[in-house]
Design a protein around this motif. Structure first.
Motif, short mmCIF file in Angstrom:
data_model
loop_
_atom_site.label_atom_id
_atom_site.label_comp_id
_atom_site.label_asym_id
_atom_site.label_seq_id
_atom_site.Cartn_x
_atom_site.Cartn_y
_atom_site.Cartn_z
N LEU A 169 -16.07 22.56 -59.75
CA LEU A 169 -15.95 21.59 -60.83
C LEU A 169 -14.53 21.06 -60.99
CD1 LEU A 169 -18.27 23.19 -63.55
CD2 LEU A 169 -18.82 21.40 -61.88
N ASP A 170 -13.54 21.82 -60.53
CA ASP A 170 -12.17 21.29 -60.55
C ASP A 170 -12.07 20.03 -59.70
OD1 ASP A 170 -11.05 23.30 -62.20
OD2 ASP A 170 -10.88 24.66 -60.49
N TYR A 171 -12.78 20.01 -58.59
CA TYR A 171 -12.76 18.83 -57.72
C TYR A 171 -13.45 17.65 -58.39
CZ TYR A 171 -11.01 21.73 -53.93
OH TYR A 171 -10.22 22.55 -53.16
N VAL A 172 -14.47 17.93 -59.21
CA VAL A 172 -15.13 16.86 -59.96
C VAL A 172 -14.13 16.22 -60.92
CG1 VAL A 172 -16.97 16.28 -61.57
CG2 VAL A 172 -17.37 18.00 -59.80
N MET A 173 -13.45 17.04 -61.71
CA MET A 173 -12.51 16.53 -62.71
C MET A 173 -11.37 15.76 -62.06
SD MET A 173 -10.26 18.60 -65.54
CE MET A 173 -9.29 19.42 -64.28
N PHE A 174 -10.74 16.38 -61.04
CA PHE A 174 -9.62 15.71 -60.37
C PHE A 174 -10.09 14.42 -59.70
CE2 PHE A 174 -7.45 19.55 -61.25
CZ PHE A 174 -6.09 19.36 -61.03
N GLY A 175 -11.27 14.45 -59.09
CA GLY A 175 -11.79 13.26 -58.41
C GLY A 175 -12.03 12.11 -59.36
N GLU A 176 -12.58 12.41 -60.53
CA GLU A 176 -12.83 11.35 -61.52
C GLU A 176 -11.53 10.77 -62.05
OE1 GLU A 176 -15.63 9.89 -62.31
OE2 GLU A 176 -16.83 11.19 -61.00
N LEU A 177 -10.44 11.53 -61.95
CA LEU A 177 -9.12 11.05 -62.36
C LEU A 177 -8.35 10.43 -61.20
CD1 LEU A 177 -8.05 14.01 -64.69
CD2 LEU A 177 -8.76 11.71 -65.40
N ASP A 178 -9.05 10.27 -60.05
CA ASP A 178 -8.45 9.69 -58.84
C ASP A 178 -7.27 10.51 -58.33
OD1 ASP A 178 -10.28 7.62 -58.74
OD2 ASP A 178 -9.02 6.25 -59.90
N VAL A 179 -7.41 11.83 -58.39
CA VAL A 179 -6.35 12.73 -57.93
C VAL A 179 -6.90 13.57 -56.78
CG1 VAL A 179 -4.82 14.62 -58.55
CG2 VAL A 179 -5.32 12.82 -60.23
N PRO A 180 -6.28 13.49 -55.59
CA PRO A 180 -6.75 14.31 -54.46
C PRO A 180 -6.30 15.76 -54.61
CG PRO A 180 -5.55 12.34 -53.71
CD PRO A 180 -5.24 12.54 -55.17
N LEU A 181 -7.24 16.62 -54.92
CA LEU A 181 -6.97 18.05 -55.07
C LEU A 181 -7.33 18.78 -53.79
CD1 LEU A 181 -6.46 20.70 -56.73
CD2 LEU A 181 -8.88 20.59 -57.38
N TYR A 182 -6.47 19.72 -53.39
CA TYR A 182 -6.77 20.59 -52.24
C TYR A 182 -6.44 22.02 -52.63
CZ TYR A 182 -7.67 16.64 -49.23
OH TYR A 182 -8.24 15.52 -48.68
N ARG A 183 -7.39 22.91 -52.38
CA ARG A 183 -7.21 24.32 -52.75
C ARG A 183 -7.80 25.19 -51.65
NH1 ARG A 183 -9.79 25.35 -58.15
NH2 ARG A 183 -11.69 25.14 -56.95
N THR A 184 -6.99 26.13 -51.18
CA THR A 184 -7.44 27.00 -50.08
C THR A 184 -7.60 28.45 -50.51
OG1 THR A 184 -5.14 27.33 -49.35
CG2 THR A 184 -6.38 25.52 -48.33
N HIS A 185 -7.17 28.78 -51.72
CA HIS A 185 -7.29 30.14 -52.26
C HIS A 185 -7.94 30.07 -53.63
CE1 HIS A 185 -4.71 33.06 -49.87
NE2 HIS A 185 -4.54 31.93 -49.23
N THR A 186 -8.76 31.06 -53.95
CA THR A 186 -9.21 31.23 -55.34
C THR A 186 -9.10 32.71 -55.71
OG1 THR A 186 -11.55 31.64 -54.84
CG2 THR A 186 -10.87 29.33 -55.15
#
Length: 238
Positions: free
Chosen positions: A188-205
């Motif tokens: 869901l972090d990718y949903v939020m960032f995407g709707e704000l037109d921000v390219p998020l990349y995450r390789t660890h959780t």
């Protein structure tokens, strides 16, 4: 149940409905049940199995409280939908739809502000470093609360990187057996960032790797689709 959660029952129920009513038609189609009946079942599960057990991590003082209570609206939904033979993956898709529709309602100024901050990463870092200090103060009083660290030098290819060092969502899932939902919650972090037109990349959780969640903003890269979930896209993101 901690007195904070008991006192705020009505607010949590209202907020849950605000998210779930956006996918009411989809839930009705999948289950053949009216939304009002489904919602009451989901709320009952949430109140009796989740709200009853949530740790107190600072209440209104901690912004992460909303992350904890909000993410588990969807997990309660998933647990109830299992009774209608709805898979966790299908529930994960409903989460995306709800979050997309919620985020799309944000005022235009929110997107404009985020775009401004991406163009001024030093200012973005200062804002998040202030948040780091606040989170540290709260965590010192309430162990298990969110802890974060903003990197002075972002990861390669990024203009900004911060880490979540302690995640109550992940900790609660491990303690009470909701691990199967966490990759979809993280998505869901990718949903939020995407709707704000921000390219998020995450390789660890925190959940999958046990150390930290990394959030890197890479303006020159393509915004990842939020469905299929990023962990199924073969791009190394989580």
């Amino acid at each position: 149940m901690h007195e904070y959660y008991a006192k705020n029952r009505a607010k949590f129920k209202k907020t849950m409905n605000r998210y779930l009513v956006l996918i009411s038609k989809e839930m009705e189609q999948l289950t053949g049940k009216p939304y009002a009946e489904l919602f009451e079942s989901i709320w009952t599960f949430y109140e009796e199995n989740l709200l009853e057990k949530f740790p107190y991590i600072g209440g209104d003082e901690a912004s992460g409280t909303g992350n904890l209570t909000g993410a588990y609206y969807f997990i309660a939904m998933g647990e109830v939908l299992k009774e209608y033979h709805i898979s966790v993956e299908k529930s994960g898709y409903l989460m995306v739809l709800s979050y997309q529709r919620t985020t799309q309602k944000l005022p235009g100024i929110a997107k404009s502000m985020m775009q401004f901050l991406i163009k001024h990463p030093s200012l973005l870092r200062k804002l998040f470093q202030k948040k780091d200090r606040k989170n540290a103060r709260i965590a010192a009083k309430y162990p298990g609360s969110f802890e974060t660290e903003t990197l002075v030098s972002p990861k390669e290819g990024a203009v900004f990187t911060y880490h979540t060092l302690v995640c109550p969502l992940s900790d609660f899932a491990r303690k009470y057996g909701y691990e199967e939902y966490m990759p979809y919650i993280c998505n869901l972090d990718y949903v939020m960032f995407g709707e704000l037109d921000v390219p998020l990349y995450r390789t660890h959780t925190c959940f999958s790797d046990g150390d930290y969640c990394d959030f890197s903003v890479r303006p020159e890269d393509k915004i990842l689709d939020s469905w299929p979930p990023v962990f199924q896209q073969g791009k190394g993101c989580k």
